[in-house]
Design a protein around this motif. Sequence first.
Motif, PDB file in Angstrom:
ATOM      1  N   ALA A  96       0.773  -1.339  -0.217  1.00 27.00           N
ATOM      2  CA  ALA A  96      -0.290   0.130   0.069  1.00 27.00           C
ATOM      3  C   ALA A  96       0.868   1.173  -0.011  1.00 27.00           C
ATOM      4  O   ALA A  96       0.487   1.900  -0.418  1.00 27.00           O
ATOM      5  CB  ALA A  96      -1.393  -0.284   1.180  1.00 27.00           C
ATOM      6  N   CYS A  97       2.207   1.264   1.227  1.00 26.95           N
ATOM      7  CA  CYS A  97       2.571   2.588   0.919  1.00 26.95           C
ATOM      8  C   CYS A  97       3.730   2.816  -0.126  1.00 26.95           C
ATOM      9  O   CYS A  97       3.168   4.084  -1.360  1.00 26.95           O
ATOM     10  CB  CYS A  97       3.998   1.823   1.632  1.00 26.95           C
ATOM     11  SG  CYS A  97       2.588   2.267   3.738  1.00 26.95           S
ATOM     12  N   GLU A  98       4.247   1.226  -1.368  1.00 21.91           N
ATOM     13  CA  GLU A  98       4.832   1.960  -3.028  1.00 21.91           C
ATOM     14  C   GLU A  98       3.303   2.727  -3.995  1.00 21.91           C
ATOM     15  O   GLU A  98       4.311   2.946  -4.134  1.00 21.91           O
ATOM     16  CB  GLU A  98       5.171   0.485  -3.342  1.00 21.91           C
ATOM     17  CG  GLU A  98       5.871  -0.276  -2.156  1.00 21.91           C
ATOM     18  CD  GLU A  98       7.903   0.211  -2.252  1.00 21.91           C
ATOM     19  OE1 GLU A  98       7.694   1.020  -2.612  1.00 21.91           O
ATOM     20  OE2 GLU A  98       8.576   0.557  -1.357  1.00 21.91           O
TER      21      GLU A  98
ATOM     22  N   TYR B 131       3.559   5.602  -2.757  1.00 23.69           N
ATOM     23  CA  TYR B 131       4.451   6.406  -3.275  1.00 23.69           C
ATOM     24  C   TYR B 131       4.606   6.739  -4.284  1.00 23.69           C
ATOM     25  O   TYR B 131       4.987   7.856  -5.243  1.00 23.69           O
ATOM     26  CB  TYR B 131       5.687   5.704  -2.844  1.00 23.69           C
ATOM     27  CG  TYR B 131       7.403   6.065  -3.220  1.00 23.69           C
ATOM     28  CD1 TYR B 131       7.258   7.766  -2.422  1.00 23.69           C
ATOM     29  CD2 TYR B 131       7.481   5.831  -3.898  1.00 23.69           C
ATOM     30  CE1 TYR B 131       8.912   7.603  -2.695  1.00 23.69           C
ATOM     31  CE2 TYR B 131       9.013   5.742  -3.466  1.00 23.69           C
ATOM     32  CZ  TYR B 131       9.300   7.371  -3.233  1.00 23.69           C
ATOM     33  OH  TYR B 131      10.601   8.110  -3.332  1.00 23.69           O
ATOM     34  N   ARG B 132       4.745   5.867  -5.304  1.00 23.16           N
ATOM     35  CA  ARG B 132       4.608   5.769  -6.963  1.00 23.16           C
ATOM     36  C   ARG B 132       3.011   7.073  -6.876  1.00 23.16           C
ATOM     37  O   ARG B 132       3.393   7.860  -8.378  1.00 23.16           O
ATOM     38  CB  ARG B 132       4.277   4.141  -7.477  1.00 23.16           C
ATOM     39  CG  ARG B 132       4.312   4.019  -8.757  1.00 23.16           C
ATOM     40  CD  ARG B 132       4.275   2.647  -9.252  1.00 23.16           C
ATOM     41  NE  ARG B 132       2.638   1.980  -9.005  1.00 23.16           N
ATOM     42  CZ  ARG B 132       1.940   1.141  -7.914  1.00 23.16           C
ATOM     43  NH1 ARG B 132       3.105   0.993  -7.662  1.00 23.16           N
ATOM     44  NH2 ARG B 132       0.847   0.725  -7.833  1.00 23.16           N
ATOM     45  N   ASP B 133       1.958   5.904  -6.392  1.00 18.79           N
ATOM     46  CA  ASP B 133       0.368   7.476  -6.954  1.00 18.79           C
ATOM     47  C   ASP B 133       1.180   9.156  -6.472  1.00 18.79           C
ATOM     48  O   ASP B 133       0.832   9.996  -8.006  1.00 18.79           O
ATOM     49  CB  ASP B 133      -0.262   7.114  -6.434  1.00 18.79           C
ATOM     50  CG  ASP B 133      -0.986   5.745  -6.844  1.00 18.79           C
ATOM     51  OD1 ASP B 133      -0.173   5.006  -8.043  1.00 18.79           O
ATOM     52  OD2 ASP B 133      -1.906   5.009  -6.885  1.00 18.79           O
TER      53      ASP B 133
ATOM     54  N   LYS C  10       1.568  11.928 -10.096  1.00 16.72           N
ATOM     55  CA  LYS C  10       0.755  13.228  -9.875  1.00 16.72           C
ATOM     56  C   LYS C  10       1.503  14.654  -9.527  1.00 16.72           C
ATOM     57  O   LYS C  10       1.728  15.794  -9.472  1.00 16.72           O
ATOM     58  CB  LYS C  10      -0.153  13.828  -8.336  1.00 16.72           C
ATOM     59  CG  LYS C  10      -1.303  11.882  -7.888  1.00 16.72           C
ATOM     60  CD  LYS C  10      -2.263  13.148  -9.235  1.00 16.72           C
ATOM     61  CE  LYS C  10      -3.229  11.822  -9.504  1.00 16.72           C
ATOM     62  NZ  LYS C  10      -4.425  12.633 -10.065  1.00 16.72           N
ATOM     63  N   GLY C  11       3.313  14.113  -9.886  1.00 23.28           N
ATOM     64  CA  GLY C  11       3.924  15.216  -9.874  1.00 23.28           C
ATOM     65  C   GLY C  11       4.282  15.377  -8.445  1.00 23.28           C
ATOM     66  O   GLY C  11       4.831  16.962  -8.496  1.00 23.28           O
TER      67      GLY C  11
END
Lengths: 446, 446
Positions: free
Chosen positions: B365-367, B370-372, B376-377
Amino acid sequence: MRLSRYFLPVLRETPAEAQIASHRLMLRAGMIKQQQAGIYSWLPLGFRVLKNIERIVHEEQQRAGHIPLLMPTLQPAELWRESGRYDAYGPEMLRIRDRQDRDMLFGPTNEEMITDIFRSHVSSYKDLPLTLYHIQWKFRDEMRPRFGVMRGREFLMKDGYNFDVTKEDALHAYNRHMVSYLRTYERMGLTAIPMRADSGPIGGDDTHEFLVLAETGESEVFYDDRVTNRELGKRDIDYDDRAQVAAVCEEFTQLYARTDETHDSGIWEAEVPEEHRKVGRGIEVGQIFYFGTKYSEPMGATVQTADGATVPVHMGSHGIGVSRLVGAIIEASHDDRGIIWPEGVTPFHCGIVNLRQGDAETDAACEALYRDLQGKGLDPLYDDRDARAGEKFATMDLIGLPWRITVGPRGLKEGKVELTSRRTGDSEELTPAQAVERVAGIYAGR
Amino acid sequence: MRLSRYFLPVLRETPAEAQIASHRLMLRAGMIKQQQAGIYSWLPLGFRVLKNIERIVHEEQQRAGHIPLLMPTLQPAELWRESGRYDAYGPEMLRIRDRQDRDMLFGPTNEEMITDIFRSHVSSYKDLPLTLYHIQWKFRDEMRPRFGVMRGREFLMKDGYNFDVTKEDALHAYNRHMVSYLRTYERMGLTAIPMRADSGPIGGDDTHEFLVLAETGESEVFYDDRVTNRELGKRDIDYDDRAQVAAVCEEFTQLYARTDETHDSGIWEAEVPEEHRKVGRGIEVGQIFYFGTKYSEPMGATVQTADGATVPVHMGSHGIGVSRLVGAIIEASHDDRGIIWPEGVTPFHCGIVNLRQGDAETDAACEALYRDLQGKGLDPLYDDRDARAGEKFATMDLIGLPWRITVGPRGLKEGKVELTSRRTGDSEELTPAQAVERVAGIYAGR
């Protein structure tokens, strides 16, 4: 930017003091002004290129997992006494005494200070690997500064330092730097060849210099000419993948390429087919070192390993000459009329030349282009001066923007403007909308 | 950034040498390391904030039409002899002699050098108005450097210089700077009040200092407390519109606000209603000057006017303490647990705290978060260390990221994570997708 509101003091005459093309062109294009021997102000156009180079270096360093910080320009002498380099460094080190009579110096490099930062904060192998870097102004009191920013006294440099538990880890850091440097130079439009070099005052066993081939280079270089065809291109690099990174290094260093300092005529004649032997000159734009425990041992930069032992860390340092690169890029990319910027570092993405300033329709078309290019996130330079077309073209050629859009009443009658490549001189008639799309496409993804 | 791969040397203990909150917190949060009295390295977290402040200053200067360049840190003594300031400046100027025995100095300010650049390249009124600025490291050899970066010796400063044909034009430049500074500080989350001040060694008639109210400020200030309610907000400013710019200046300076240097108790008592009189302390974060021909006359910086006359240009200078602002922002925005960064300058947009590192579902979930967020910049800091929740929270509170997303197995069972405001402490349970949207919304348009 509208040229009428910019500060672009171009010179008509070639300055007598400049011996090489980049120095001449940087003065003529209003990029720099010498303030004293080897010390320059970066005028607005030069500053833009410098910042672009700095940005690319930051991006590629961080892509490789390296962490930026910033050390001061002035350093205390004590740190350099600890490493033994204070007395060894010679008169190129600018020594300073402050009002309380403390010995300081304007940093020529930062091995001591970064080691001090490391030993103050890191004590466990768990915090490694770690690579820290900064981009900061440095000073070397050259006896004969020359060639403009290529051999100045105050210069901007990226220097990075890796800290690893083992030699093997440190050699991966070395390789990671080599690959990230290759990508850095390619993004600037340069072919920089890693060459086995001499370590000089930094010390250490392994070192490569990165050289850009140019007649005005300070080093004589001996290379297998097939080495100039190597390209990293857009391939995906996983900087944690040791095998992949090592393979790229092998690919770029397996062919013979050495500076005169390490040239070995025995190997040269035995291993390089005669038709591929090339002797030329190169400009050094970077260097990487592995020097093991040279600084960590005398300065006490140690970590505790998993089994409780205390060991000095393995280090290397890695430098890119940021201000020098501006000159090197020009040496590699210019013609009789001026500079030809690679798209990666150009100070403006394109120029707009208004052939009849004051003509309502032409002015309106230029304004629309200017606005539309900006709307695409591009940064055009609009020559809106009340000047002859010839003067406007000469300025654009001199300052070297890679693309120029020419707007005049004749073309506009047919709804057309002209897009011209600075490099090839080729022109195309396009509608303004097409021209904007074309330029946006050229810069897409940069 | 993953914290496990970052360099964030937070300190548990409060360093004894630090007397004020910002100095203490910058040391504890691993933002700076003192290298010698008044000279600091900016560790990675501090460097990020410094760069954010620098970026805002650049953006707002360029929005006002001012042009960036970069002058060197070292200056030749001759320029300062021309203006008469070499001997006048006193021991705060760091004087240096190079290997060829030339007198140099580490620039404390740049009036002389910018005037030299101007006179070398500009000779016609047609090239004016012109405002040039740079952001560069400067040095003042303070006898007693203290308060960390607030009163350091090597410090980063934006200094700008306007060149105008007439006094009237130069006063518009003065006003333009005032408005652009107001916007600059607001973007950093600061209320900085322009106060009539004393011109000191720069000279000149008109000058305002910008002060951030804080108990630890070095200046005593006297003000009408309604002045703290002024806000520029998002209003559209046309920096070429003299009347509009002057009206904004009038709005922000009509109420009484002065430092002890210019305080006038007669006016104070006559004009400020007693219930609005406030005496406090302030931190100086900028200053603007109009000084007419003080430098242009002795240094021969002249232009030809439309009617052929040769006149010295009217100048002003304008400074923002970039490195000092890092301390000033912390003085204005912290609590017992640590720093509270305003969104405009925060080193990371938000933190992600993994409450159970090593648990497959929580890690995943954290990964994903982090990626999402990166998608979003945004630039999150993911605390992926194998550490207790309490330690992770304490670190996040100390380093002051304005938003924190907490991820644990219990919340995830219901598909929820927790979004917490550092400033208010308020938390909300959200799905990970909602949390990403919320954080992206907070930073939209910044």
